[in-house]
Design a protein around this motif. Structure first.
Motif, mmCIF file in Angstrom:
data_model
loop_
_atom_site.group_PDB
_atom_site.id
_atom_site.type_symbol
_atom_site.label_atom_id
_atom_site.label_comp_id
_atom_site.label_asym_id
_atom_site.label_seq_id
_atom_site.Cartn_x
_atom_site.Cartn_y
_atom_site.Cartn_z
ATOM 1 N N ILE A 173 0.837 -1.198 0.000
ATOM 2 C CA ILE A 173 0.000 0.000 0.000
ATOM 3 C C ILE A 173 0.871 1.246 0.000
ATOM 4 O O ILE A 173 1.832 1.340 0.769
ATOM 5 C CB ILE A 173 -0.910 0.014 1.258
ATOM 6 N N GLU A 174 0.516 2.198 -0.858
ATOM 7 C CA GLU A 174 1.036 3.557 -0.747
ATOM 8 C C GLU A 174 -0.127 4.454 -0.400
ATOM 9 O O GLU A 174 -1.165 4.406 -1.052
ATOM 10 C CB GLU A 174 1.633 4.039 -2.074
ATOM 11 N N SER A 175 0.040 5.258 0.630
ATOM 12 C CA SER A 175 -1.019 6.206 0.981
ATOM 13 C C SER A 175 -0.395 7.342 1.792
ATOM 14 O O SER A 175 0.055 7.108 2.920
ATOM 15 C CB SER A 175 -2.114 5.530 1.797
ATOM 16 N N PRO A 176 -0.342 8.547 1.221
ATOM 17 C CA PRO A 176 -0.749 8.956 -0.118
ATOM 18 C C PRO A 176 0.179 8.369 -1.187
ATOM 19 O O PRO A 176 1.340 8.080 -0.926
ATOM 20 C CB PRO A 176 -0.622 10.477 -0.095
ATOM 21 N N THR A 177 -0.359 8.246 -2.427
ATOM 22 C CA THR A 177 0.449 7.730 -3.516
ATOM 23 C C THR A 177 1.342 8.824 -4.092
ATOM 24 O O THR A 177 1.106 10.008 -3.915
ATOM 25 C CB THR A 177 -0.436 7.170 -4.637
ATOM 26 N N THR B 229 0.260 -7.162 5.134
ATOM 27 C CA THR B 229 0.081 -5.825 4.574
ATOM 28 C C THR B 229 1.280 -4.966 4.944
ATOM 29 O O THR B 229 1.816 -5.065 6.051
ATOM 30 C CB THR B 229 -1.198 -5.151 5.097
ATOM 31 N N CYS B 230 1.689 -4.131 3.997
ATOM 32 C CA CYS B 230 2.778 -3.169 4.253
ATOM 33 C C CYS B 230 2.386 -1.839 3.660
ATOM 34 O O CYS B 230 1.907 -1.768 2.518
ATOM 35 C CB CYS B 230 4.090 -3.652 3.652
ATOM 36 N N VAL B 231 2.576 -0.766 4.412
ATOM 37 C CA VAL B 231 2.305 0.592 3.942
ATOM 38 C C VAL B 231 3.622 1.338 3.765
ATOM 39 O O VAL B 231 4.450 1.378 4.679
ATOM 40 C CB VAL B 231 1.393 1.358 4.930
ATOM 41 N N ASP B 232 3.799 1.900 2.574
ATOM 42 C CA ASP B 232 4.890 2.844 2.359
ATOM 43 C C ASP B 232 4.424 4.176 2.941
ATOM 44 O O ASP B 232 3.587 4.858 2.374
ATOM 45 C CB ASP B 232 5.172 2.972 0.853
ATOM 46 N N ASN B 233 5.005 4.528 4.089
ATOM 47 C CA ASN B 233 4.572 5.708 4.843
ATOM 48 C C ASN B 233 5.499 6.904 4.630
ATOM 49 O O ASN B 233 5.485 7.861 5.406
ATOM 50 C CB ASN B 233 4.498 5.365 6.340
ATOM 51 N N THR B 234 6.289 6.842 3.561
ATOM 52 C CA THR B 234 7.298 7.872 3.315
ATOM 53 C C THR B 234 6.702 9.262 3.203
ATOM 54 O O THR B 234 7.225 10.234 3.761
ATOM 55 C CB THR B 234 8.083 7.534 2.038
ATOM 56 N N PHE B 235 5.587 9.399 2.481
ATOM 57 C CA PHE B 235 5.018 10.721 2.233
ATOM 58 C C PHE B 235 4.392 11.347 3.479
ATOM 59 O O PHE B 235 4.162 12.553 3.508
ATOM 60 C CB PHE B 235 3.966 10.644 1.121
ATOM 61 N N ASN C 287 2.338 12.185 10.695
ATOM 62 C CA ASN C 287 1.062 12.436 10.025
ATOM 63 C C ASN C 287 0.114 11.249 10.074
ATOM 64 O O ASN C 287 -1.102 11.439 10.058
ATOM 65 C CB ASN C 287 1.307 12.844 8.574
ATOM 66 N N GLN C 288 0.625 10.036 10.088
ATOM 67 C CA GLN C 288 -0.235 8.860 10.220
ATOM 68 C C GLN C 288 0.579 7.680 10.720
ATOM 69 O O GLN C 288 1.782 7.603 10.484
ATOM 70 C CB GLN C 288 -0.921 8.513 8.895
ATOM 71 N N GLN C 289 -0.089 6.775 11.412
ATOM 72 C CA GLN C 289 0.559 5.595 11.980
ATOM 73 C C GLN C 289 -0.241 4.360 11.558
ATOM 74 O O GLN C 289 -1.201 3.959 12.217
ATOM 75 C CB GLN C 289 0.642 5.723 13.504
ATOM 76 N N PRO C 290 0.142 3.746 10.432
ATOM 77 C CA PRO C 290 -0.649 2.660 9.849
ATOM 78 C C PRO C 290 -0.896 1.459 10.748
ATOM 79 O O PRO C 290 -1.925 0.781 10.602
ATOM 80 C CB PRO C 290 0.189 2.260 8.622
ATOM 81 N N ILE C 291 0.016 1.177 11.669
ATOM 82 C CA ILE C 291 -0.173 0.013 12.545
ATOM 83 C C ILE C 291 -1.442 0.157 13.375
ATOM 84 O O ILE C 291 -2.112 -0.829 13.691
ATOM 85 C CB ILE C 291 1.080 -0.191 13.429
ATOM 86 N N LYS C 292 -1.824 1.402 13.689
ATOM 87 C CA LYS C 292 -3.076 1.633 14.431
ATOM 88 C C LYS C 292 -4.298 1.165 13.654
ATOM 89 O O LYS C 292 -5.368 0.922 14.234
ATOM 90 C CB LYS C 292 -3.221 3.119 14.761
ATOM 91 N N PHE C 293 -4.160 1.047 12.339
ATOM 92 C CA PHE C 293 -5.273 0.630 11.490
ATOM 93 C C PHE C 293 -5.197 -0.844 11.116
ATOM 94 O O PHE C 293 -5.923 -1.298 10.231
ATOM 95 C CB PHE C 293 -5.318 1.505 10.230
ATOM 96 N N GLY C 294 -4.308 -1.575 11.782
ATOM 97 C CA GLY C 294 -4.231 -3.018 11.563
ATOM 98 C C GLY C 294 -3.178 -3.457 10.566
ATOM 99 O O GLY C 294 -3.122 -4.635 10.200
ATOM 100 N N ILE C 295 -2.329 -2.540 10.106
ATOM 101 C CA ILE C 295 -1.286 -2.862 9.136
ATOM 102 C C ILE C 295 -0.144 -3.616 9.820
ATOM 103 O O ILE C 295 0.214 -3.331 10.963
ATOM 104 C CB ILE C 295 -0.764 -1.567 8.470
ATOM 105 N N ASP C 296 0.451 -4.585 9.098
ATOM 106 C CA ASP C 296 1.504 -5.430 9.674
ATOM 107 C C ASP C 296 2.889 -4.788 9.625
ATOM 108 O O ASP C 296 3.691 -4.970 10.550
ATOM 109 C CB ASP C 296 1.571 -6.765 8.916
ATOM 110 N N LEU C 297 3.182 -4.083 8.540
ATOM 111 C CA LEU C 297 4.526 -3.547 8.324
ATOM 112 C C LEU C 297 4.434 -2.118 7.789
ATOM 113 O O LEU C 297 3.544 -1.810 6.995
ATOM 114 C CB LEU C 297 5.290 -4.405 7.306
#
Length: 389
Positions: A147-151, A174-180, A185-195
């Motif tokens: 996942i990229e969010s934002p792309t 699941t993995c989120v690219d959180n670079t942007f 600004n956001q913490q994907p693990i709080k939404f159930g993301i693994d990596l």
């Protein structure tokens, strides 16, 4: 580990992790360049042995990032792409990966030009907000949803919680690219993301003076697997770049507040400009996912994309008038940057793929810095005069 779990982010970012110096009690962890560490005796317990496996400076950065993201642990890598490649090492041979449509060009290159040939990976590029399409794309060998969010560069968002819930039903990572966004600004693990993956060269470092990446794991089991991969593959962050990234983190809260505020002001201004066809920024009410932005992000971020009324020649004319917005391949520094996605960040993507996802010759990505916003707006207005008069 520091006792900042319940502190505000501005406090966490300065004190999180294991940053104490046991030798001299220095206020900032030292740069430990040693490749090896002396053993007291055969079989004696030892925290550090060989720096490919563990290094004190790298550990300080990793423990800080893990706490900021709300994870169980992190690995710091030589680059964002090394971090992405480390995530792929978690997957079995011949795995199938579902990927955000219009994914970053480097990730696309890794999957299509490298892993498809060496590991037998297959990929499906899907609009991850269409859960019916995501479920239809799942195969028996699907091992990861990336996942990229934002792309990059069109700043589309993904409903991370919905994707994470679907993935868990099918036992898919699941993995989120959180670079942007950065953990500010956001913490994907709080939404159930693994990596969670970062190119720490960007907002984490914040000063355009290092190359680095990181992966934060939600569970101790995943962290242990990543540590083994980092040690086995050796795609690790060096001690000096680890130090620079940790130093940069100290001001992440201050920088992101200023840069995101600047970006919001600039996006609102440019939305009214006659030379611009469209502004892409999640913090604008006109953004189709503005409600989702408010749900899972603190702000719209510090990146704004614009589509000019024109193509390549118009883009060149605008860029030629800029001095504060430097033409560069990166983003996230305190200085403003501009990127022409068609020829730069997504230059390696097939032309038909670019057009299909909305990356055109007149698209520009602004990485908004920490300068005075009045100066940035005045410069952009001056540059846009090149195509509006």
């Amino acid at each position: 580990m520091s006792d900042t779990k319940h502190a505000q982010f501005a406090t966490q970012v300065i004190h999180a992790g294991e940053q104490k110096d046991p030798a001299y009690n220095a206020i900032m962890p030292p740069v430990v360049t040693a490749s090896s560490f002396i053993k007291e005796n055969i079989g004696a317990p030892q925290e550090f042995g060989y720096s490919r496996g563990e290094n004190p400076t790298r550990h300080a950065l990793e423990s800080c990032l893990a706490e900021l993201e709300g994870g169980a642990g992190a690995i710091a890598c030589a680059s964002g792409m090394a971090a992405t490649a480390s995530v792929m090492e978690l997957l079995p041979r011949d795995a199938h990966v579902i990927v955000t449509a219009s994914v970053y060009g480097g990730t696309f290159r890794l999957l299509e030009d490298c892993r498809s040939k060496t590991s037998g990976f297959t990929t499906s590029y899907v609009d991850l907000n269409d859960l019916t399409a995501v479920e239809a794309a799942i195969q028996d060998n699907t091992a990861l949803i990336w996942i990229e969010s934002p792309t990059n560069p069109l700043l589309k968002l993904v409903d991370m919680q919905s994707v994470a819930e679907l993935a868990k039903q099918h036992q898919i990572l699941t993995c989120v690219d959180n670079t942007f966004s950065s953990p500010w600004n956001q913490q994907p693990i709080k939404f159930g993301i693994d990596l969670v993956m970062h190119s720490t060269s960007k907002y984490v470092g914040g000063h355009s003076d290092l190359i680095g990446g990181a992966v934060v794991a939600a569970t101790p089991e995943l962290h242990k697997r990543l540590q083994y991969i980092a040690m086995a593959v050796g795609a690790i962050q060096g001690p000096f770049d680890s130090y620079l990234a940790l130093r940069g983190l100290k001001t992440l809260d201050l920088r992101m507040q200023r840069q995101s505020s600047n970006a919001q002001t600039i996006a609102e201004h440019l939305e009214q400009h006659p030379a611009i066809e469209q502004v892409f920024y999640p913090g604008l009410p006109s953004h189709p996912q503005h409600a989702l932005c408010k749900q899972q992000m603190k702000t719209g971020g510090a990146v704004v994309a614009i589509r000019l009324k024109g193509g390549l020649e118009e883009a060149k004319a605008v860029i030629g008038r800029l001095k504060y917005f430097v033409l560069a391949d990166s983003l996230g520094g305190v200085e403003s940057m501009i990127n022409h996605a068609f020829t730069m960040s997504h230059g390696g993507m097939p032309v038909e793929e670019k057009y299909a996802v909305g990356i055109t010759e007149g698209l520009l990505r602004l990485s908004v810095g920490a300068e005075a916003v009045e100066d940035l707006i005045a410069e952009l207005d001056h540059a846009l005069e090149a195509i509006s008069t």
